[in-house]
Write a protein that holds these residues in place. Structure first.
Motif, mmCIF file in Angstrom:
data_model
loop_
_atom_site.group_PDB
_atom_site.id
_atom_site.type_symbol
_atom_site.label_atom_id
_atom_site.label_comp_id
_atom_site.label_asym_id
_atom_site.label_seq_id
_atom_site.Cartn_x
_atom_site.Cartn_y
_atom_site.Cartn_z
ATOM 1 N N VAL A 38 0.838 -1.202 0.000
ATOM 2 C CA VAL A 38 0.000 0.000 0.000
ATOM 3 C C VAL A 38 0.876 1.256 0.000
ATOM 4 N N SER A 39 1.916 1.239 0.829
ATOM 5 C CA SER A 39 2.813 2.397 0.892
ATOM 6 C C SER A 39 3.464 2.650 -0.455
ATOM 7 N N ASP A 40 3.841 1.565 -1.155
ATOM 8 C CA ASP A 40 4.443 1.684 -2.472
ATOM 9 C C ASP A 40 3.444 2.271 -3.462
ATOM 10 N N ALA A 41 2.183 1.803 -3.385
ATOM 11 C CA ALA A 41 1.139 2.310 -4.288
ATOM 12 C C ALA A 41 0.866 3.788 -4.032
ATOM 13 N N VAL A 42 0.817 4.178 -2.748
ATOM 14 C CA VAL A 42 0.591 5.582 -2.389
ATOM 15 C C VAL A 42 1.749 6.437 -2.886
ATOM 16 N N SER A 43 2.970 5.923 -2.737
ATOM 17 C CA SER A 43 4.148 6.661 -3.192
ATOM 18 C C SER A 43 4.115 6.859 -4.701
ATOM 19 N N ARG A 44 3.726 5.812 -5.436
ATOM 20 C CA ARG A 44 3.637 5.925 -6.889
ATOM 21 C C ARG A 44 2.562 6.935 -7.285
ATOM 22 N N LYS A 45 1.450 6.914 -6.543
ATOM 23 C CA LYS A 45 0.365 7.849 -6.836
ATOM 24 C C LYS A 45 0.825 9.282 -6.629
ATOM 25 N N GLU A 46 1.521 9.533 -5.501
ATOM 26 C CA GLU A 46 1.975 10.887 -5.204
ATOM 27 C C GLU A 46 3.027 11.350 -6.211
ATOM 28 N N THR A 47 3.908 10.408 -6.609
ATOM 29 C CA THR A 47 4.932 10.745 -7.597
ATOM 30 C C THR A 47 4.286 11.094 -8.931
ATOM 31 N N ASN A 48 3.305 10.305 -9.320
ATOM 32 C CA ASN A 48 2.611 10.548 -10.583
ATOM 33 C C ASN A 48 1.842 11.862 -10.542
ATOM 34 N N ARG A 49 1.191 12.128 -9.387
ATOM 35 C CA ARG A 49 0.450 13.373 -9.250
ATOM 36 C C ARG A 49 1.390 14.573 -9.323
ATOM 37 N N ALA A 50 2.551 14.459 -8.691
ATOM 38 C CA ALA A 50 3.521 15.561 -8.732
ATOM 39 C C ALA A 50 4.018 15.766 -10.160
ATOM 40 N N ARG A 51 4.208 14.662 -10.885
ATOM 41 C CA ARG A 51 4.671 14.753 -12.268
ATOM 42 C C ARG A 51 3.612 15.432 -13.151
ATOM 43 N N VAL A 52 2.359 15.053 -12.946
ATOM 44 C CA VAL A 52 1.272 15.641 -13.726
ATOM 45 C C VAL A 52 1.123 17.119 -13.404
ATOM 46 N N GLU A 53 1.207 17.463 -12.105
ATOM 47 C CA GLU A 53 1.075 18.864 -11.705
ATOM 48 C C GLU A 53 2.211 19.698 -12.290
ATOM 49 N N ALA A 54 3.422 19.128 -12.281
ATOM 50 C CA ALA A 54 4.569 19.853 -12.830
ATOM 51 C C ALA A 54 4.381 20.096 -14.327
ATOM 52 N N ALA A 55 3.871 19.076 -15.024
ATOM 53 C CA ALA A 55 3.638 19.210 -16.466
ATOM 54 C C ALA A 55 2.549 20.243 -16.736
ATOM 55 N N ASN A 56 1.491 20.220 -15.932
ATOM 56 C CA ASN A 56 0.401 21.194 -16.100
ATOM 57 C C ASN A 56 0.880 22.613 -15.829
ATOM 58 N N ASN A 57 1.699 22.754 -14.794
ATOM 59 C CA ASN A 57 2.237 24.085 -14.469
ATOM 60 C C ASN A 57 3.099 24.618 -15.612
ATOM 61 N N GLU A 58 3.919 23.733 -16.172
ATOM 62 C CA GLU A 58 4.793 24.142 -17.257
ATOM 63 C C GLU A 58 3.983 24.570 -18.483
ATOM 64 N N LYS A 59 2.929 23.824 -18.798
ATOM 65 C CA LYS A 59 2.080 24.188 -19.939
ATOM 66 C C LYS A 59 1.378 25.521 -19.693
ATOM 67 N N ARG A 60 0.939 25.721 -18.436
ATOM 68 C CA ARG A 60 0.253 26.965 -18.099
ATOM 69 C C ARG A 60 1.206 28.156 -18.243
ATOM 70 N N LEU A 61 2.442 27.990 -17.816
ATOM 71 C CA LEU A 61 3.433 29.062 -17.940
ATOM 72 C C LEU A 61 3.754 29.346 -19.408
ATOM 73 N N GLN A 62 3.825 28.289 -20.200
ATOM 74 C CA GLN A 62 4.104 28.468 -21.623
ATOM 75 C C GLN A 62 2.977 29.236 -22.314
ATOM 76 N N ARG A 63 1.734 28.908 -21.942
ATOM 77 C CA ARG A 63 0.594 29.617 -22.539
ATOM 78 C C ARG A 63 0.604 31.086 -22.155
ATOM 79 N N LEU A 64 0.932 31.357 -20.880
ATOM 80 C CA LEU A 64 0.981 32.740 -20.423
ATOM 81 C C LEU A 64 2.095 33.497 -21.138
ATOM 82 N N ARG A 65 3.229 32.846 -21.305
ATOM 83 C CA ARG A 65 4.354 33.491 -21.986
ATOM 84 C C ARG A 65 3.974 33.837 -23.438
#
Length: 205
Positions: free
Chosen positions: A125-152
């Motif tokens: 379970v801890s491994d699954a939660v860790s993977r979920k959090e890692t994936n969520r952080a990766r998705v958020e980082a990608a979304n943030n980068e796209k948002r900054l690119q659009r603003l630029r």
């Protein structure tokens, strides 16, 4: 048949370990478990447990993935028997075996409720939660980068030099995130004004 140790001990709830996850911890699309097959093939449970005990043991590990908190089981033979799909009396007999279907499952505190957990299942379970959090952080980082690119890109139409200013982009993006989910022309213009005011205030200090 040997009695299951947990059936012979009266344990004060204060002495039970606290389970690290709560019913609020959701894994979403949790459709598989990381099963270490070599570890299982060489485990005492597989080598010494009866075929029926081993089958129910694995079933309950899978059942625990959909319980609340995830990875736990109810500390109740009637419920466990129903989850295992066998009569309660038969489940009790299997549980009394040294290598029964609850081999190495332990009691723990889940808030005010006493439930069962297995150290190996908790690792899953801890491994699954860790993977979920890692994936969520990766998705958020990608979304943030796209948002900054659009603003630029939008700012390029207003002021090319401003669009190249990373500090300005970050400031205006944060300013917009805090105030609106829309990035219309009027909002972008307000963000530009906010950046100008920020620089003005900064230079006055």
């Amino acid at each position: 048949m040997k009695s299951h140790p947990s059936q012979l001990q009266v344990v004060d709830s204060d002495d039970l370990p606290g389970y690290p996850f709560t019913s609020d911890d959701q894994l979403g699309a949790h459709f598989f478990i990381a099963w270490h097959h070599r570890e299982w093939l060489n485990s005492a449970m597989r080598l010494k447990g009866t075929p029926e005990s081993r089958a129910i043991y694995f079933d309950l590990i899978c059942v625990a993935q959909d319980q609340k908190p995830v990875g736990t089981l109810p500390d109740d033979d009637e419920q466990l028997a129903k989850l295992a799909g066998v009569p309660e009396s038969h489940f009790r007999a299997l549980r009394a075996l040294e290598y029964g279907p609850l081999h190495k499952w332990q009691r723990c505190l889940c808030g005010d409720e006493i439930r069962l957990f297995h150290p190996r299942v908790l690792e899953m379970v801890s491994d699954a939660v860790s993977r979920k959090e890692t994936n969520r952080a990766r998705v958020e980082a990608a979304n943030n980068e796209k948002r900054l690119q659009r603003l630029r890109k939008v700012l390029t139409g207003y002021h090319a030099d401003l669009a190249k200013n990373d500090a300005a982009i970050l400031f205006m993006d944060e300013w917009l995130v805090e105030r609106t989910s829309y990035r219309t022309a009027s909002w972008v213009e307000r963000a530009i004004t906010a950046w100008s005011n920020h620089l003005f205030d900064k230079n006055r200090r």
